[in-house]
Design a protein around this motif. Structure first.
Motif, PDB file in Angstrom:
ATOM      1  N   ASP B 188       8.511  37.821  -6.414  1.00 19.20           N
ATOM      2  CA  ASP B 188       8.975  39.214  -6.532  1.00 19.20           C
ATOM      3  C   ASP B 188      10.495  39.278  -6.412  1.00 19.20           C
ATOM      4  N   ALA B 189      11.035  38.550  -5.404  1.00 17.83           N
ATOM      5  CA  ALA B 189      12.484  38.583  -5.185  1.00 17.83           C
ATOM      6  C   ALA B 189      13.225  38.005  -6.381  1.00 17.83           C
ATOM      7  N   MET B 190      12.712  36.895  -6.949  1.00 22.30           N
ATOM      8  CA  MET B 190      13.398  36.268  -8.080  1.00 22.30           C
ATOM      9  C   MET B 190      13.285  37.116  -9.343  1.00 22.30           C
ATOM     10  N   SER B 191      12.125  37.758  -9.527  1.00 19.02           N
ATOM     11  CA  SER B 191      11.953  38.578 -10.728  1.00 19.02           C
ATOM     12  C   SER B 191      12.896  39.764 -10.727  1.00 19.02           C
ATOM     13  N   SER B 192      13.323  40.192  -9.533  1.00 20.78           N
ATOM     14  CA  SER B 192      14.194  41.365  -9.515  1.00 20.78           C
ATOM     15  C   SER B 192      15.665  40.988  -9.725  1.00 20.78           C
ATOM     16  N   VAL B 193      15.953  39.694  -9.887  1.00 22.48           N
ATOM     17  CA  VAL B 193      17.314  39.302 -10.272  1.00 22.48           C
ATOM     18  C   VAL B 193      17.495  39.660 -11.750  1.00 22.48           C
ATOM     19  N   PRO B 194      18.557  40.422 -12.075  1.00 21.43           N
ATOM     20  CA  PRO B 194      18.680  40.910 -13.450  1.00 21.43           C
ATOM     21  C   PRO B 194      18.814  39.771 -14.461  1.00 21.43           C
ATOM     22  N   ASN B 195      18.220  39.978 -15.636  1.00 22.94           N
ATOM     23  CA  ASN B 195      18.250  38.968 -16.689  1.00 22.94           C
ATOM     24  C   ASN B 195      19.653  38.670 -17.169  1.00 22.94           C
ATOM     25  N   ALA B 196      20.541  39.679 -17.083  1.00 27.37           N
ATOM     26  CA  ALA B 196      21.916  39.482 -17.571  1.00 27.37           C
ATOM     27  C   ALA B 196      22.572  38.293 -16.868  1.00 27.37           C
ATOM     28  N   MET B 197      22.245  38.107 -15.571  1.00 31.11           N
ATOM     29  CA  MET B 197      22.846  37.002 -14.838  1.00 31.11           C
ATOM     30  C   MET B 197      22.352  35.664 -15.369  1.00 31.11           C
ATOM     31  N   ARG B 198      21.034  35.597 -15.657  1.00 34.58           N
ATOM     32  CA  ARG B 198      20.488  34.363 -16.228  1.00 34.58           C
ATOM     33  C   ARG B 198      21.128  34.080 -17.574  1.00 34.58           C
ATOM     34  N   GLU B 199      21.205  35.131 -18.401  1.00 31.42           N
ATOM     35  CA  GLU B 199      21.723  34.938 -19.756  1.00 31.42           C
ATOM     36  C   GLU B 199      23.183  34.507 -19.729  1.00 31.42           C
ATOM     37  N   GLY B 200      23.933  35.066 -18.766  1.00 33.02           N
ATOM     38  CA  GLY B 200      25.324  34.656 -18.627  1.00 33.02           C
ATOM     39  C   GLY B 200      25.434  33.167 -18.347  1.00 33.02           C
ATOM     40  N   ALA B 201      24.607  32.687 -17.423  1.00 29.41           N
ATOM     41  CA  ALA B 201      24.651  31.266 -17.068  1.00 29.41           C
ATOM     42  C   ALA B 201      24.170  30.399 -18.225  1.00 29.41           C
ATOM     43  N   LEU B 202      23.115  30.856 -18.903  1.00 26.35           N
ATOM     44  CA  LEU B 202      22.600  30.074 -20.039  1.00 26.35           C
ATOM     45  C   LEU B 202      23.646  29.989 -21.139  1.00 26.35           C
ATOM     46  N   ALA B 203      24.390  31.085 -21.359  1.00 27.36           N
ATOM     47  CA  ALA B 203      25.405  31.103 -22.410  1.00 27.36           C
ATOM     48  C   ALA B 203      26.535  30.128 -22.088  1.00 27.36           C
ATOM     49  N   GLY B 205      26.053  27.308 -20.969  1.00 26.81           N
ATOM     50  CA  GLY B 205      25.548  25.957 -21.192  1.00 26.81           C
ATOM     51  C   GLY B 205      24.666  25.424 -20.089  1.00 26.81           C
ATOM     52  N   SER B 206      24.243  26.268 -19.170  1.00 22.51           N
ATOM     53  CA  SER B 206      23.385  25.760 -18.090  1.00 22.51           C
ATOM     54  C   SER B 206      21.983  25.470 -18.607  1.00 22.51           C
ATOM     55  N   THR B 207      21.334  24.519 -17.974  1.00 20.91           N
ATOM     56  CA  THR B 207      19.909  24.338 -18.245  1.00 20.91           C
ATOM     57  C   THR B 207      19.145  25.339 -17.397  1.00 20.91           C
ATOM     58  N   LYS B 208      17.842  25.512 -17.696  1.00 21.88           N
ATOM     59  CA  LYS B 208      17.034  26.464 -16.935  1.00 21.88           C
ATOM     60  C   LYS B 208      16.987  26.094 -15.461  1.00 21.88           C
ATOM     61  N   PHE B 209      16.956  24.769 -15.203  1.00 19.95           N
ATOM     62  CA  PHE B 209      16.912  24.307 -13.819  1.00 19.95           C
ATOM     63  C   PHE B 209      18.184  24.714 -13.083  1.00 19.95           C
ATOM     64  N   GLU B 210      19.326  24.556 -13.773  1.00 20.97           N
ATOM     65  CA  GLU B 210      20.599  24.940 -13.139  1.00 20.97           C
ATOM     66  C   GLU B 210      20.675  26.446 -12.917  1.00 20.97           C
ATOM     67  N   VAL B 211      20.126  27.213 -13.879  1.00 18.63           N
ATOM     68  CA  VAL B 211      20.092  28.666 -13.701  1.00 18.63           C
ATOM     69  C   VAL B 211      19.274  29.012 -12.460  1.00 18.63           C
ATOM     70  N   ALA B 212      18.100  28.376 -12.349  1.00 15.48           N
ATOM     71  CA  ALA B 212      17.221  28.671 -11.210  1.00 15.48           C
ATOM     72  C   ALA B 212      17.909  28.323  -9.896  1.00 15.48           C
TER      73      ALA B 212
END
Lengths: 292, 314
Positions: B188-203, B205-212
């Motif tokens: 629940d806590a992780m799902s409420s982290v906004p997607n924009a933050m993940r997308e920023g990190a992915l953009a 060049g982070s891998t999914k593991f690094e994003v997590a």
């Protein structure tokens, strides 16, 4: 000339991608672990208990001889317990939820009640047993009766019902209430005729979850002093009785293998009862849930 | 309609309506009071618990000194000649079991929550989450049975010195029991982290593991820590698993392969025996219950404090 050196990119990305894949599999394994445990648990219980599970097991009284023992008194006792817990906890839980959602103003008392409920949910069940032992068994002279156990369990599951009912009441849209006021209904008329009927699926789902918690709980009943061996059925709520988890506990704590198999058979009965309750909850949720 | 009108004047009808409305208003006044009383029951329950524990514990401390209770290193209530009431062995039993449970539950629960929130497809999530709910809904006595008849025999095959009753097996099984709680609350806590933050990190060049690891975990840290603290509280208060599988010998040591006793298991042991009402042993379960209550209350307060104080607002 190339701005990007392919080899360099590959050499830095490769270990990072590999790490990603490794951890992805690890995370997946951890998730599947839960599945595995549930599988082993069910397999163990079914393989051990099915041999003892028959009509005779459901209809027999507990006995010192494993081949004659049954769960009849415990099963009926669990039904009695449900019959006491359901009305009391539902009345108190829904009443509290209506008060907090519809009437309470935002003040110190309301905040206190809310904090109190969330803390009550975190109190270990065995402590509720100590409360029940002092207040219901001793001070009110109820003994180890259905009523004493039922009251203790009602208090234990109260937070579950309150939280579920509050969410259900909160989900009823404001427009429905305002339409009712607009037609000249009073506040209580609105609550009883508009809000509660709309919130009933959510309330019932929460109530069934609370009931399944109540019939699976053992610790508070041990503390109340419920007998492990009862050879007759309760006739009124003031009679002593025993319930399925107590019977399972009794059989599990004996050293002989045969009694462990009986415990497994008892667990199958208990889990079937829980599955039945939860199926009803899912059915209610799907059938009566309205979308606004 | 017309027929009804015939006999009475409009004025009479209005006064009639007002009459019934006055009855309505008295109901309108009583109902909130009645509902407030039902709401007060939950407060009364808390007060009842606290007062019960305090009064009976005071009776216990009339016979046993607080100093002995807190510092003596032996818990021998059943000894006729040399009864000793030192809570430390029981607390150490509880901590051993809780520690093992947390060692099992935190890695598995967190890994599962990362998988569910960062990697899993919607379909996988819809299948896996109900399974976790089922695991969380299984009565604890069933887990107790599982610990004694499956986990303990299995462990004995690998650890030769393991006794039938030990801290390891119930610890592991309590860990399994609280894993769904950590997994679902952390998810629940992780799902409420906004997607924009993940997308920023992915953009970048982070891998999914690094994003997590570097974005989602730190952002959801308050919720995750709160879930772990709540799980600790559950493990401390867990009763039936330890009553069935951990034995009944209160020992103050670091050994997890031998029989132990937790605070909860002691209360169960006394409740089952034929201890007379009003004896020191009878009151001792309230003193132990009070200790247990204080530990879990502290944990719940920490959880609430952490999730409120360190919540990141987006």
């Amino acid at each position: 000339m190339k701005y990007i050196d392919d080899r360099k990119v590959i050499s830095t990305m490769k270990p990072r991608m590999a790490r990603n894949m490794i951890f992805r599999s690890l995370f997946l394994l951890a998730t599947l672990f839960g599945l595995l445990v549930l599988g082993i648990l069910l397999y163990r219980i079914l393989s051990q208990g099915l041999g003892y599970l028959d009509l005779q097991f459901l209809q027999s009284l507990p006995s010192r001889r494993p081949e004659q023992a049954g769960v009849y008194t415990a099963l009926i006792g669990s039904v009695w317990l449900m019959a006491v817990v359901a009305p009391i906890s539902l009345f108190l839980g829904v009443g509290t939820a209506i008060y907090l959602e519809e009437y309470a103003s935002k003040n110190v008392i309301t905040t206190f009640i809310q904090i109190n409920i969330s803390n009550l949910a975190g109190v270990p069940s065995i402590v509720f047993g100590l409360l029940g032992l002092t207040v219901f068994v001793r001070a009110l002279f109820l003994g180890t009766s259905v009523l004493a156990a039922g009251l203790t369990m009602s208090l234990l599951v109260l937070p579950v019902i309150i939280v579920a009912s509050r969410e259900a009441i909160r989900a009823v849209p404001k427009e429905l209430r305002e339409a009712s006021y607009g037609l000249g209904a009073t506040k209580w008329q609105t609550i009883i005729r508009i809000v509660l009927p709309a919130a009933i699926p959510g309330i019932l789902t929460g109530a069934i979850l609370a009931l399944s918690r109540a019939i699976g709980e053992t610790a508070p009943l041990v503390v109340l002093g419920l007998p492990l061996f009862v050879a007759f059925l309760p006739k009124t709520v003031f009679d002593i009785f025993t319930v399925l988890p107590m019977q399972i506990y009794n059989w599990t704590s004996r050293p002989q293998e045969e009694f462990h198999a009986l415990a497994a058979a008892g667990i199958i009965v208990l889990l079937s009862l829980l599955i039945l309750l939860n199926t009803i909850a899912v059915f209610i949720r799907n059938k009566y849930q309205k979308r606004y | 309609m017309a027929k009804e009108l015939a006999g009475r004047s409009v004025q009479e009808m209005i006064s009639e309506k007002m009459q019934s409305k006055r009855q309505g208003t008295s109901l309108e006044r009583i109902v909130p009071i009645l509902l407030f009383i039902t709401a007060a029951v939950s407060v009364l329950t808390t007060i009842g618990i606290v007062l019960t524990l305090i009064f009976e514990t005071i009776l216990f401390f009339n016979e046993v000194s607080l100093k002995e209770f807190l510092t003596a290193d032996k818990w021998y209530p059943f000894s006729e000649t040399q009864a000793s009431y030192g809570i430390l062995p029981l607390v150490s039993g509880t901590f051993k079991v809780t520690g093992i449970a947390i060692l099992v539950a935190v890695p598995i629960g967190l890994a599962a929550s990362i998988y569910l929130s960062e990697y899993a497809s919607d379909r996988a999530r819809r299948i896996i989450k109900p399974i976790f709910e089922i695991l969380a809904g299984i009565p604890t006595i069933v887990y107790g049975y599982f610990a004694l008849t499956f986990v303990t025999p299995l462990l004995i095959k690998f650890i030769p010195g393991l006794e039938i009753f030990n801290a390891l097996s119930p610890g592991i099984v309590i860990g399994i029991m609280i894993t769904p709680m950590i997994a679902s609350l952390s998810e629940d806590a992780m799902s409420s982290v906004p997607n924009a933050m993940r997308e920023g990190a992915l953009a970048l060049g982070s891998t999914k593991f690094e994003v997590a690891m570097k974005v989602v975990l730190p952002a959801a840290a308050s919720g995750i820590i709160a879930s772990i603290v709540l799980a600790v509280s559950r493990a401390i208060g867990e009763t039936m698993i330890v009553a069935v599988a951990a034995g009944s010998s209160p020992n103050l040591n670091w050994n997890v392969t031998g029989s132990i006793q937790t605070m909860t298991a002691y209360i169960v042991q006394v409740s089952q025996g034929d201890v007379g009402y009003g004896t020191t042993i009878y009151y001792s379960i309230y003193a132990v219950g009070m200790t247990l209550f204080l530990f879990t209350l502290l944990m719940n307060f920490i959880a609430q404090f952490v999730s409120r104080r360190y919540r990141e607002e987006y």
